[in-house]
Design an enzyme around this catalytic site. Structure first.
Site, mmCIF file in Angstrom:
data_model
loop_
_atom_site.group_PDB
_atom_site.id
_atom_site.type_symbol
_atom_site.label_atom_id
_atom_site.label_comp_id
_atom_site.label_asym_id
_atom_site.label_seq_id
_atom_site.Cartn_x
_atom_site.Cartn_y
_atom_site.Cartn_z
ATOM 1 N N HIS A 69 0.826 -1.198 0.000
ATOM 2 C CA HIS A 69 0.000 0.000 0.000
ATOM 3 C C HIS A 69 0.859 1.246 0.000
ATOM 4 O O HIS A 69 0.428 2.305 -0.409
ATOM 5 C CB HIS A 69 -0.987 -0.009 1.169
ATOM 6 C CG HIS A 69 -0.381 -0.279 2.486
ATOM 7 N ND1 HIS A 69 -0.287 -1.535 3.013
ATOM 8 C CD2 HIS A 69 0.169 0.541 3.382
ATOM 9 C CE1 HIS A 69 0.294 -1.458 4.196
ATOM 10 N NE2 HIS A 69 0.578 -0.207 4.438
ATOM 11 N N ASP B 18 0.421 -7.789 -0.044
ATOM 12 C CA ASP B 18 0.635 -6.379 0.285
ATOM 13 C C ASP B 18 2.140 -6.144 0.334
ATOM 14 O O ASP B 18 2.748 -6.159 1.395
ATOM 15 C CB ASP B 18 -0.026 -6.067 1.630
ATOM 16 C CG ASP B 18 0.079 -4.593 2.015
ATOM 17 O OD1 ASP B 18 0.570 -3.800 1.187
ATOM 18 O OD2 ASP B 18 -0.326 -4.242 3.137
ATOM 19 N N GLY C 7 2.531 3.618 12.155
ATOM 20 C CA GLY C 7 3.931 3.888 11.919
ATOM 21 C C GLY C 7 4.776 2.642 11.927
ATOM 22 O O GLY C 7 5.929 2.647 11.516
ATOM 23 N N SER D 54 4.050 -0.001 10.213
ATOM 24 C CA SER D 54 3.766 -0.715 8.987
ATOM 25 C C SER D 54 4.912 -0.785 8.000
ATOM 26 O O SER D 54 5.695 0.116 7.894
ATOM 27 C CB SER D 54 2.651 -0.003 8.308
ATOM 28 O OG SER D 54 1.691 -0.825 7.926
ATOM 29 N N SER E 287 1.715 -5.245 7.662
ATOM 30 C CA SER E 287 0.654 -4.787 6.784
ATOM 31 C C SER E 287 -0.365 -3.943 7.529
ATOM 32 O O SER E 287 -0.568 -2.789 7.223
ATOM 33 C CB SER E 287 -0.033 -5.986 6.134
ATOM 34 O OG SER E 287 -1.085 -5.576 5.301
#
Length: 486
Positions: free
Chosen positions: A212, A242, A329, A331, A347
């Site tokens: 993402h 992802d 944060g 991720s 993710s």
């Protein structure tokens, strides 16, 4: 040309329990053949994961899942009652065998039913091999008619096949954070975390992060207002995964294959490994520091509220579910094992490191296989290695130079046993109950996590803001992000 040497650094104050587990020799190999044929072997988690993969390859759907019993240090495999041949083969290989009622085919069928009837933003599902059921999780946004729909679907599957649980928070990608990578987009800054340095298939230095993030922005910097140093080469989100492969713009960039675990500790990353339910994993994030926990589910499907369509659902399949906490944060960062195995990329999920929650990770092996990248030394010569999911070179330098560590290591919260949170629908993999479906990671939802630090929201396509990866400015636990020279 000058070179940048960057360590994946995620910094911060480590949780005492996690830090202790990372001390040298804290977890010496437990490998011991038991001697007698048919007796379960004592294994450390990494060897149990290898054995699980071997048995899955050899026996396929005759197995109904497996998990690591950390108390006994044994791999436990589920076999449908009556299949004596499979039982004998599993026992000879050194696994403990448990006879169960639900086969892999039945569990997958249950997942397909959930996808068809209960795809609702804020739901997730995965197979829990410890209960031999599909565990469905609904977050706090699933109410009224949506809750009734999910509950009736689960009840229709039967109490021996599926269970339903609530998550106190809302599923979203984690967008804000600490040692991070940054991008400028219309409307603000996108901040994410670097997962692992790799070598792209053409030999150029690169790194993996959340998909993402790669969808949200094309160019990335190692400082909030700095010039871009890396460009997205591939990005997948939502759907079957992802993950993003981001190549360094300077082909001479060098980066070590390691994760900075904070407090002066560095974990050398030697290879990519598949996760096993029950396995202890570590997540490092600049927002919350170092945290550890267990893998609770595989092949998870997560359904997030679409950021671009108020009535849509972004579904991600094939994720790892854990009970390691995480916050905005964290991720895009690294999920790894104590002995240097690269497991996943952060993710999204729900909850925080105060109340706990469910968290989801993109498997590193799948990301490497899809992008053709390898862990290991990236010299930038163009000789590239290639595909493989796990090929890693060990300590090698990885390509990724500069970006930081991002959160990673730790596992996140995870819903229990495997169940994923997701909003029910999943786009991705269609099938699956745990067995295959689960997307877990998807999250675009809400994009830039509310918690993201300023500027953090992203415009981006659906994923956002770093969504997942997000470390945002400065969040926290401070750490080191790139150490290196250019």
């Amino acid at each position: 040309m000058p070179k940048r040497k960057a360590a994946i650094a995620v910094g911060g104050v480590a949780a005492l329990g996690a830090a202790a587990l990372l001390l040298p020799n804290a977890n010496a190999s437990q490998d011991k053949a038991s001697g007698a044929a048919g007796t379960a072997r004592t294994l450390k988690a990494a060897d149990a994961s290898d054995l699980a993969a071997q048995l899955q390859k050899a026996l396929g759907d005759a197995l109904a899942g497996s998990y690591y019993d950390s108390a006994k240090r044994q791999l436990v495999v589920n076999v449908v009652s009556g299949d004596k041949n499979v039982i004998v083969q599993a026992e000879k290989a050194g696994a403990a065998v448990r006879q169960v009622g639900n086969s892999t085919a039945q569990l997958r069928s249950a997942a397909r039913t959930l996808k068809a009837r209960a795809t609702v933003p804020g739901t997730a599902w995965a197979v829990d091999p410890r209960t031999n059921k599909v565990v469905v999780t609904a977050d706090s946004t699933v109410t009224g008619a949506k809750w009734d729909r999910v509950r009736s679907t689960v009840r229709g599957l039967g109490s021996d096949m599926a269970t339903l649980k609530r998550s106190a928070g809302a599923f979203k990608t984690f967008v804000s954070g600490g040692d991070a990578i940054f991008s400028q987009v219309p409307g603000g800054n996108v901040r994410c975390s670097l997962g692992f340095n790799v070598t792209a298939s053409d030999g150029s230095p690169a790194f993996l992060t959340a998909g993402h993030c790669g969808v949200a922005a094309k160019q990335w910097s190692d400082s909030q207002n700095g010039q871009p140093i890396a460009t997205v080469d591939q990005a997948t989100f939502p759907g079957q995964g992802d993950f993003s492969l981001v190549k360094y713009d300077d082909p001479s960039t060098q980066a070590p294959s390691e994760v900075n675990a904070g407090n002066g500790q560095t974990v050398q990353i030697n290879q990519a490994v598949d996760a096993t339910v029950g396995q202890t994993v570590f997540r490092m994030g600049s927002t919350t520091g170092l945290h550890d926990g267990q893998v609770t589910g595989l092949d998870a499907t997560v359904n997030f509220q679409s950021e671009t369509d108020p009535n849509g659902v972004d579904t991600v399949t094939g994720l790892i579910q854990t009970d390691v906490c995480a916050e905005a944060g964290d991720s895009g960062g690294s999920l790894f094992t104590q002995d240097g195995g690269a497991v996943g990329l952060t993710s999204g999920g729900s909850g925080d490191c105060t109340s706990g929650g469910e968290t989801f990770f993109q498997p590193v092996t799948a990301a490497l296989q899809a992008t053709g990248a390898t862990l290991g030394a990236g010299t930038g010569t163009g000789t590239g290695t290639g595909a493989g999911a796990g090929g890693q070179a060990g300590a090698g330098d990885q390509a990724g130079a500069g970006n930081q560590s991002g959160a990673g290591a730790g596992d996140q919260s995870g819903a229990g046993a495997g169940d994923q949170a997701g909003a029910g629908d999943q786009s991705g993999a269609s099938d699956g109950s745990g067995a295959g479906d689960q997307a877990a990671g998807d999250q675009i939802g809400g994009g830039a996590d509310p918690s993201a630090t300023a500027g953090g929201e992203q415009s981006g396509a659906g994923n956002r803001s770093g969504a997942g990866t997000g470390h945002r400015p400065g969040a926290g636990a401070g750490s080191s992000s790139l150490t290196g020279t250019r």
